[in-house]
Design a protein around this motif. Structure first.
Motif, PDB file in Angstrom:
ATOM      1  N   GLU A 123      37.247  -1.396  10.393  1.00  0.00           N
ATOM      2  CA  GLU A 123      36.808  -1.654  11.793  1.00  0.00           C
ATOM      3  C   GLU A 123      36.656   0.166  12.935  1.00  0.00           C
ATOM      4  OE1 GLU A 123      36.162  -4.159  14.700  1.00  0.00           O
ATOM      5  OE2 GLU A 123      37.724  -4.500  12.848  1.00  0.00           O
ATOM      6  N   SER A 124      36.796   1.108  12.479  1.00  0.00           N
ATOM      7  CA  SER A 124      36.818   1.823  12.585  1.00  0.00           C
ATOM      8  C   SER A 124      35.053   2.246  12.313  1.00  0.00           C
ATOM      9  CB  SER A 124      37.532   3.463  12.724  1.00  0.00           C
ATOM     10  OG  SER A 124      38.547   3.010  13.007  1.00  0.00           O
ATOM     11  N   LEU A 125      35.154   2.424  10.799  1.00  0.00           N
ATOM     12  CA  LEU A 125      33.644   2.910  10.481  1.00  0.00           C
ATOM     13  C   LEU A 125      32.935   1.660  11.243  1.00  0.00           C
ATOM     14  CD1 LEU A 125      31.644   4.624   8.206  1.00  0.00           C
ATOM     15  CD2 LEU A 125      33.111   2.567   6.676  1.00  0.00           C
ATOM     16  N   ALA A 126      32.378   0.692  11.228  1.00  0.00           N
ATOM     17  CA  ALA A 126      31.550  -0.478  11.743  1.00  0.00           C
ATOM     18  C   ALA A 126      31.480   0.321  13.475  1.00  0.00           C
ATOM     19  CB  ALA A 126      32.125  -2.020  11.573  1.00  0.00           C
ATOM     20  N   ASN A 127      32.458   0.223  13.757  1.00  0.00           N
ATOM     21  CA  ASN A 127      32.306   1.196  15.129  1.00  0.00           C
ATOM     22  C   ASN A 127      31.113   2.276  14.958  1.00  0.00           C
ATOM     23  OD1 ASN A 127      33.205  -0.840  16.723  1.00  0.00           O
ATOM     24  ND2 ASN A 127      35.473   0.363  16.181  1.00  0.00           N
ATOM     25  N   GLU A 128      31.444   3.125  14.044  1.00  0.00           N
ATOM     26  CA  GLU A 128      30.610   4.359  13.949  1.00  0.00           C
ATOM     27  C   GLU A 128      29.067   4.008  13.393  1.00  0.00           C
ATOM     28  OE1 GLU A 128      32.987   7.826  14.797  1.00  0.00           O
ATOM     29  OE2 GLU A 128      31.674   7.497  13.810  1.00  0.00           O
ATOM     30  N   MET A 129      28.627   3.310  12.936  1.00  0.00           N
ATOM     31  CA  MET A 129      27.806   2.760  12.189  1.00  0.00           C
ATOM     32  C   MET A 129      26.987   1.707  12.905  1.00  0.00           C
ATOM     33  SD  MET A 129      27.467   4.339   9.472  1.00  0.00           S
ATOM     34  CE  MET A 129      25.722   3.807   8.802  1.00  0.00           C
ATOM     35  N   GLY A 130      27.717   1.183  14.504  1.00  0.00           N
ATOM     36  CA  GLY A 130      26.880   0.686  14.832  1.00  0.00           C
ATOM     37  C   GLY A 130      27.103  -0.888  14.859  1.00  0.00           C
ATOM     38  N   LEU A 131      27.688  -0.976  14.216  1.00  0.00           N
ATOM     39  CA  LEU A 131      27.671  -2.977  13.283  1.00  0.00           C
ATOM     40  C   LEU A 131      28.999  -3.499  13.638  1.00  0.00           C
ATOM     41  CD1 LEU A 131      25.964  -1.917   9.972  1.00  0.00           C
ATOM     42  CD2 LEU A 131      24.526  -2.790  11.871  1.00  0.00           C
ATOM     43  N   SER A 132      28.343  -5.065  13.071  1.00  0.00           N
ATOM     44  CA  SER A 132      30.166  -5.078  13.346  1.00  0.00           C
ATOM     45  C   SER A 132      30.528  -5.801  12.231  1.00  0.00           C
ATOM     46  CB  SER A 132      29.676  -7.582  13.443  1.00  0.00           C
ATOM     47  OG  SER A 132      29.041  -7.841  12.142  1.00  0.00           O
ATOM     48  N   ARG A 133      31.804  -5.669  11.749  1.00  0.00           N
ATOM     49  CA  ARG A 133      32.412  -5.631  10.589  1.00  0.00           C
ATOM     50  C   ARG A 133      31.934  -6.377   9.702  1.00  0.00           C
ATOM     51  NH1 ARG A 133      38.675  -4.910  10.178  1.00  0.00           N
ATOM     52  NH2 ARG A 133      38.914  -4.859   8.049  1.00  0.00           N
ATOM     53  N   VAL A 134      31.972  -7.742  10.354  1.00  0.00           N
ATOM     54  CA  VAL A 134      30.931  -9.057   9.036  1.00  0.00           C
ATOM     55  C   VAL A 134      29.953  -7.861   8.350  1.00  0.00           C
ATOM     56  CG1 VAL A 134      29.459 -11.198   8.603  1.00  0.00           C
ATOM     57  CG2 VAL A 134      31.830 -10.800   9.659  1.00  0.00           C
ATOM     58  N   GLN A 135      29.109  -7.435   9.450  1.00  0.00           N
ATOM     59  CA  GLN A 135      27.226  -6.423   9.284  1.00  0.00           C
ATOM     60  C   GLN A 135      27.645  -5.931   7.922  1.00  0.00           C
ATOM     61  OE1 GLN A 135      26.254  -5.938  13.039  1.00  0.00           O
ATOM     62  NE2 GLN A 135      24.702  -7.924  12.780  1.00  0.00           N
ATOM     63  N   LEU A 136      28.974  -4.751   8.308  1.00  0.00           N
ATOM     64  CA  LEU A 136      29.200  -3.643   7.742  1.00  0.00           C
ATOM     65  C   LEU A 136      28.938  -4.207   6.634  1.00  0.00           C
ATOM     66  CD1 LEU A 136      29.370  -0.715   8.125  1.00  0.00           C
ATOM     67  CD2 LEU A 136      31.887  -1.051   7.987  1.00  0.00           C
ATOM     68  N   TYR A 137      30.200  -5.082   5.928  1.00  0.00           N
ATOM     69  CA  TYR A 137      30.595  -5.818   5.077  1.00  0.00           C
ATOM     70  C   TYR A 137      29.054  -6.310   4.175  1.00  0.00           C
ATOM     71  CZ  TYR A 137      32.622  -8.467   1.303  1.00  0.00           C
ATOM     72  OH  TYR A 137      33.440  -8.522   0.014  1.00  0.00           O
ATOM     73  N   ARG A 138      28.411  -6.706   5.009  1.00  0.00           N
ATOM     74  CA  ARG A 138      27.089  -7.153   3.687  1.00  0.00           C
ATOM     75  C   ARG A 138      26.688  -6.629   3.249  1.00  0.00           C
ATOM     76  NH1 ARG A 138      26.245 -12.477   7.560  1.00  0.00           N
ATOM     77  NH2 ARG A 138      28.134 -13.649   6.689  1.00  0.00           N
ATOM     78  N   LYS A 139      26.459  -5.357   4.347  1.00  0.00           N
ATOM     79  CA  LYS A 139      25.274  -4.496   3.905  1.00  0.00           C
ATOM     80  C   LYS A 139      25.823  -3.373   2.916  1.00  0.00           C
ATOM     81  CE  LYS A 139      21.631  -1.401   6.124  1.00  0.00           C
ATOM     82  NZ  LYS A 139      20.900  -2.322   5.232  1.00  0.00           N
ATOM     83  N   VAL A 140      26.963  -2.687   2.821  1.00  0.00           N
ATOM     84  CA  VAL A 140      27.571  -1.928   2.500  1.00  0.00           C
ATOM     85  C   VAL A 140      28.044  -3.313   0.384  1.00  0.00           C
ATOM     86  CG1 VAL A 140      29.583  -0.585   1.570  1.00  0.00           C
ATOM     87  CG2 VAL A 140      28.514  -0.879   3.541  1.00  0.00           C
ATOM     88  N   LYS A 141      28.325  -3.746   0.716  1.00  0.00           N
ATOM     89  CA  LYS A 141      28.903  -4.468  -0.363  1.00  0.00           C
ATOM     90  C   LYS A 141      26.811  -5.071  -1.275  1.00  0.00           C
ATOM     91  CE  LYS A 141      30.817  -7.291  -3.252  1.00  0.00           C
ATOM     92  NZ  LYS A 141      32.136  -6.496  -4.248  1.00  0.00           N
ATOM     93  N   MET A 142      25.878  -5.089  -0.693  1.00  0.00           N
ATOM     94  CA  MET A 142      24.962  -4.931  -1.054  1.00  0.00           C
ATOM     95  C   MET A 142      23.904  -4.039  -1.841  1.00  0.00           C
ATOM     96  SD  MET A 142      21.050  -6.296   1.099  1.00  0.00           S
ATOM     97  CE  MET A 142      20.387  -4.873   1.823  1.00  0.00           C
ATOM     98  N   LEU A 143      24.707  -3.280  -0.988  1.00  0.00           N
ATOM     99  CA  LEU A 143      23.647  -1.698  -1.484  1.00  0.00           C
ATOM    100  C   LEU A 143      24.495  -1.164  -2.083  1.00  0.00           C
ATOM    101  CD1 LEU A 143      22.771  -0.170   1.931  1.00  0.00           C
ATOM    102  CD2 LEU A 143      21.430  -1.609  -0.147  1.00  0.00           C
ATOM    103  N   THR A 144      25.985  -1.236  -2.732  1.00  0.00           N
ATOM    104  CA  THR A 144      27.099  -0.777  -3.393  1.00  0.00           C
ATOM    105  C   THR A 144      27.286  -1.934  -4.707  1.00  0.00           C
ATOM    106  OG1 THR A 144      28.532  -0.684  -2.166  1.00  0.00           O
ATOM    107  CG2 THR A 144      27.427   1.270  -1.468  1.00  0.00           C
TER     108      THR A 144
END
Length: 524
Positions: free
Chosen positions: A443-464
């Motif tokens: 949750e904290s990381l998503a806020n730092e990146m300016g994304l929702s929790r779901v958006q962060l998960y999808r993007k990180v999962k797609m790239l890594t």
């Protein structure tokens, strides 16, 4: 390739309809922490599901983090599980989440630890008050009613710690010749007991008996006091090397108290509730003291039970495999032609694309978690790759048509690649900046990146290819590995430095990831 995916969908649908005929119950289990006692309980819960072919069991651990456990419970509620099993980390902070689940109509079993309200369907666990009382009476008897006693308590705010303390004090109140010198605060770990004893400012000389509210804290107090005159006892009495029964056999502990796991009884209670059979709201499990007189027999019985569980687990897996093979046999025969087409038409394509994707994911993952692997090229996803390449089949089917990528398209693709690389670099920096903060999570990381929790998960999962939770954990472990090799700090110091709230959990994660314990690496 669309035909191949259509065939896959047909195959999956047919096989699923053949193998799933009963209503499935989803049972969510939220453990307050992760240790050998809870690992044993989880294994028993999993094995108990073998008796029911209509149960899906989902296990999560809060790792001693109240907020994480609240989030896990809320997620189970959101997913509308059929029943919730919870061991609350601390009563005050976790109770409201359990109350909400109960108010939403989800049956709740509270096990091992209690809540501060009555909004639960059933409780099952040992009588912690009685346990503390019996250990107090045992110590008083061993000391003939006279002596100086020290208590090491478990996690502050947890019901077992409070109830065991109350029972212990109640027992000692009947022995005026016994002085309870102090009740020091631990958190169920050996390290916490060592710290509590060393930081205590009072007089701990001539302690006759130490009562640790679990075996690990009793052993920790023994290491800190290092007094040959003092005797020690704890609670849990788990089997296996370097656990409670073993400590009693070897004379490290004078006694321990069996704290039963009994995952089979927990699962039976859950099924009684789900299938509307009679059940009791309060369910107390029996336990007993283990001392030098019965430790050998108790260990033998425990080891035999463990071996039987392993045999049953192996037998279940074999039977399950045979039945699965039998159910699928006819499907395989009917769809053999489709499978052949899938193999011929799609195997090479999937192999090449998956190999490329895995390589790109490894490169992105190495960039984020701090691995020493060099990044040879920017990350490019499969989707982008398909925009600029054509298959041999396409080219051969249109020999007079030349398809070129325009300069604008090339610039667009390069810009997207650059954005992805920049995103991964920013992600790495954010994780490194907050690594020492044990409360820093997705949750904290998503806020730092300016994304929702779901958006962060999808993007990180797609790239890594990894989830944000894995990225944070593995970054911490890689940092810890480097510190162990260079800093000269202790395992506990490094565990806290890289953001783990419990050294014991850090040790388990480290060993799971690298195959050795951090103490082994520290010695090297």
């Amino acid at each position: 390739m669309q035909k191949v995916f259509a065939y896959l969908l047909i195959l999956t649908t047919i096989m699923t309809s053949c193998s799933e005929s009963k209503v499935k119950y989803r049972i969510g289990v939220s453990q307050c922490s992760q240790d050998i006692w809870r690992d044993k309980l989880n294994d028993e819960l999993k094995m108990s599901t073998y008796l029911y072919d209509n149960v899906n069991l989902e296990l999560v651990s809060a790792d001693d983090n109240d907020q994480l456990q609240v989030e896990q419970i809320n997620q189970f509620v959101k997913e509308k599980v059929d029943l919730l099993i919870v061991a609350p980390n601390q009563m005050a902070t976790v109770t409201p989440a359990i109350d909400r689940a109960y108010d939403m109509g989800i049956p709740v079993i509270v096990f091992d630890r209690k809540t501060s309200s009555k909004k639960f369907t059933a409780y099952i666990g040992a009588d912690n008050f009685e346990m503390g009382k019996l250990m107090g009476e045992y110590i008083a008897t061993q000391l003939n009613g006279k002596g100086r006693v020290l208590e090491i308590q478990g996690l502050e705010g947890s019901s077992p710690a409070q109830e065991r303390h109350n029972g212990f004090v109640e027992a000692l109140s009947h022995y005026p010749g016994i002085t309870l010198v102090a009740s020091l605060q631990g958190d169920w770990t050996e390290e916490s007991a060592v710290k509590a004893v060393k930081e205590y400012k009072g007089d701990l000389s001539n302690i006759d008996f130490v009562f640790g509210q679990n075996d690990r804290m009793a052993v920790g107090a023994r290491k800190a006091l290092n007094d040959a005159h003092t005797q020690y006892c704890g609670i849990d009495a788990l089997p296996g090397k370097d656990n409670g029964i073993d400590y009693v056999q070897r004379g490290i502990l004078e006694a321990s108290y069996i704290y039963p796991t009994r995952g089979d009884l927990v699962m039976q209670l859950a099924m009684d509730i789900l299938e509307h059979r009679p059940y009791e709201k309060e369910n107390k499990m029996k336990a007993a003291i283990v001392n030098s007189g019965n430790a050998v027999v108790t260990m033998m019985q425990a080891e035999e039970m463990s071996q039987q569980r392993e045999r049953l687990d192996e037998l279940h897996n074999k039977i399950d495999w045979y039945f699965t093979k039998y159910r699928h046999q006819q499907v395989y025969m009917v769809l053999m032609g489709i499978i052949i087409l899938m193999i011929i038409g799609g195997a090479l394509y999937f192999f090449i694309m998956m190999q490329r994707r895995h390589q790109l994911e490894r490169e992105a993952y190495a960039l984020v978690v701090g691995s020493q692997t060099d990044i040879p090229s920017p990350v490019v996803t499969e989707e982008k790759n398909t925009e600029v390449k054509r298959s041999d089949a396409e080219e051969s089917s249109s020999p007079h048509t030349i398809v070129e990528v325009t300069p604008e398209e090339q610039r667009r693709i390069a810009a997207e690649d650059s954005q992805d690389t920049l995103f991964l670099e920013v992600l790495r920096k954010r994780v490194q900046e907050h690594m020492t903060n044990s409360d820093f999570g997705v949750e904290s990381l998503a806020n730092e990146m300016g994304l929702s929790r779901v958006q962060l998960y999808r993007k990180v999962k797609m790239l890594t290819g990894h989830s944000p939770v894995d990225i944070i954990r593995l970054s911490r472990l890689n940092k810890a590995k480097a510190l162990l090799a260079t800093s000269g700090k202790t395992v506990s110091e490094i565990a806290y430095e890289v953001g783990f709230s419990a050294p014991s959990y850090f040790t388990k994660c480290f060993k799971d990831e690298f195959g050795i314990s951090p103490s082994d690496l520290e010695r090297k």
